[in-house]
Design a protein around this motif. Structure first.
Motif, PDB file in Angstrom:
ATOM      1  N   ALA A  25       8.799  42.610 -13.996  1.00 30.32           N
ATOM      2  CA  ALA A  25       7.485  43.102 -14.797  1.00 30.32           C
ATOM      3  C   ALA A  25       7.285  42.190 -12.957  1.00 30.32           C
ATOM      4  CB  ALA A  25       6.689  43.075 -15.337  1.00 30.32           C
ATOM      5  N   ARG A  29       7.069  44.764  -9.948  1.00 32.75           N
ATOM      6  CA  ARG A  29       5.950  45.110  -8.543  1.00 32.75           C
ATOM      7  C   ARG A  29       6.262  44.464  -7.173  1.00 32.75           C
ATOM      8  NH1 ARG A  29       3.105  43.141 -13.701  1.00 32.75           N
ATOM      9  NH2 ARG A  29       1.705  44.158 -14.344  1.00 32.75           N
ATOM     10  N   VAL A  39       2.017  49.421  -8.000  1.00 32.50           N
ATOM     11  CA  VAL A  39       1.977  49.821  -9.401  1.00 32.50           C
ATOM     12  C   VAL A  39       0.817  49.270 -10.315  1.00 32.50           C
ATOM     13  CG1 VAL A  39       3.022  48.761 -10.928  1.00 32.50           C
ATOM     14  CG2 VAL A  39       4.542  48.663  -9.655  1.00 32.50           C
ATOM     15  N   THR A  41      -0.445  50.278 -13.263  1.00 33.12           N
ATOM     16  CA  THR A  41      -0.821  50.138 -14.270  1.00 33.12           C
ATOM     17  C   THR A  41       1.021  49.636 -14.916  1.00 33.12           C
ATOM     18  OG1 THR A  41      -3.272  50.880 -14.911  1.00 33.12           O
ATOM     19  CG2 THR A  41      -1.620  50.344 -16.605  1.00 33.12           C
ATOM     20  N   LEU A  42       0.553  48.125 -15.662  1.00 34.76           N
ATOM     21  CA  LEU A  42       2.430  48.387 -16.185  1.00 34.76           C
ATOM     22  C   LEU A  42       1.256  47.565 -17.468  1.00 34.76           C
ATOM     23  CD1 LEU A  42       5.604  47.153 -14.685  1.00 34.76           C
ATOM     24  CD2 LEU A  42       5.039  46.315 -17.306  1.00 34.76           C
ATOM     25  N   TRP A  44       3.516  46.871 -21.801  1.00 30.33           N
ATOM     26  CA  TRP A  44       4.299  47.321 -23.372  1.00 30.33           C
ATOM     27  C   TRP A  44       3.660  48.261 -23.860  1.00 30.33           C
ATOM     28  CZ3 TRP A  44       3.338  43.631 -19.593  1.00 30.33           C
ATOM     29  CH2 TRP A  44       4.781  42.951 -18.679  1.00 30.33           C
ATOM     30  N   VAL A  51       7.991  51.513 -22.021  1.00 26.09           N
ATOM     31  CA  VAL A  51       7.183  50.219 -21.187  1.00 26.09           C
ATOM     32  C   VAL A  51       6.532  51.524 -20.632  1.00 26.09           C
ATOM     33  CG1 VAL A  51       6.963  49.039 -18.952  1.00 26.09           C
ATOM     34  CG2 VAL A  51       8.054  47.579 -21.465  1.00 26.09           C
ATOM     35  N   ALA A  53       4.512  52.447 -16.686  1.00 24.16           N
ATOM     36  CA  ALA A  53       3.854  52.165 -15.623  1.00 24.16           C
ATOM     37  C   ALA A  53       3.415  53.453 -14.833  1.00 24.16           C
ATOM     38  CB  ALA A  53       5.039  51.253 -14.342  1.00 24.16           C
ATOM     39  N   VAL A  55       2.408  54.400 -10.857  1.00 21.45           N
ATOM     40  CA  VAL A  55       2.792  54.211  -9.510  1.00 21.45           C
ATOM     41  C   VAL A  55       1.666  54.801  -8.445  1.00 21.45           C
ATOM     42  CG1 VAL A  55       4.540  53.242  -8.483  1.00 21.45           C
ATOM     43  CG2 VAL A  55       5.095  52.804 -10.360  1.00 21.45           C
ATOM     44  N   THR A  78      14.189  54.963 -17.272  1.00 20.66           N
ATOM     45  CA  THR A  78      13.501  55.660 -16.781  1.00 20.66           C
ATOM     46  C   THR A  78      13.448  57.236 -16.550  1.00 20.66           C
ATOM     47  OG1 THR A  78      14.391  55.498 -14.639  1.00 20.66           O
ATOM     48  CG2 THR A  78      12.683  53.222 -15.386  1.00 20.66           C
TER      49      THR A  78
END
Length: 97
Positions: A25, A29, A39, A41-42, A44, A51, A53, A55, A78
């Protein structure tokens, strides 16, 4: 700048090395910063995705390149969603017929 939601799932390779997920992670970033993205917010998560995120990127090309770059490492798959904040949504609503 535009917002993107990255929904990610661990691959078999990613699960086998899950203890490295927070280090990956951090690398994500840094990769985002180098590409001109940020980024915000990331997290789990439990459920369908492992996960999530949020972006911010200058354009779709940057967001897509970032998504493909992290996927190419083999630890995650993703799905990228373009997102709109309230200001953008008001612009969209103003264009409605």
């Amino acid at each position: 700048m535009a917002y993107y939601v990255f929904l990610t799932n661990f691959t078999d390779q990613g699960v086998k090395s899950v203890r490295e997920t927070t280090k990956r992670a951090d690398a994500f970033r840094a990769m985002a910063d180098r590409s001109g993205a940020k980024v915000h917010t990331l997290l789990w998560t439990l459920g369908k995705h492992d996960v999530v995120a949020i972006v911010e990127a200058p354009d779709d090309l940057t967001a897509t390149a970032l998504s493909l770059s992290i996927s190419a490492l083999g630890n995650i798959k993703t799905q990228t969603l373009k997102a709109f904040d309230a200001a953008d949504m008001n612009k969209i609503l103003a264009k409605m017929g």
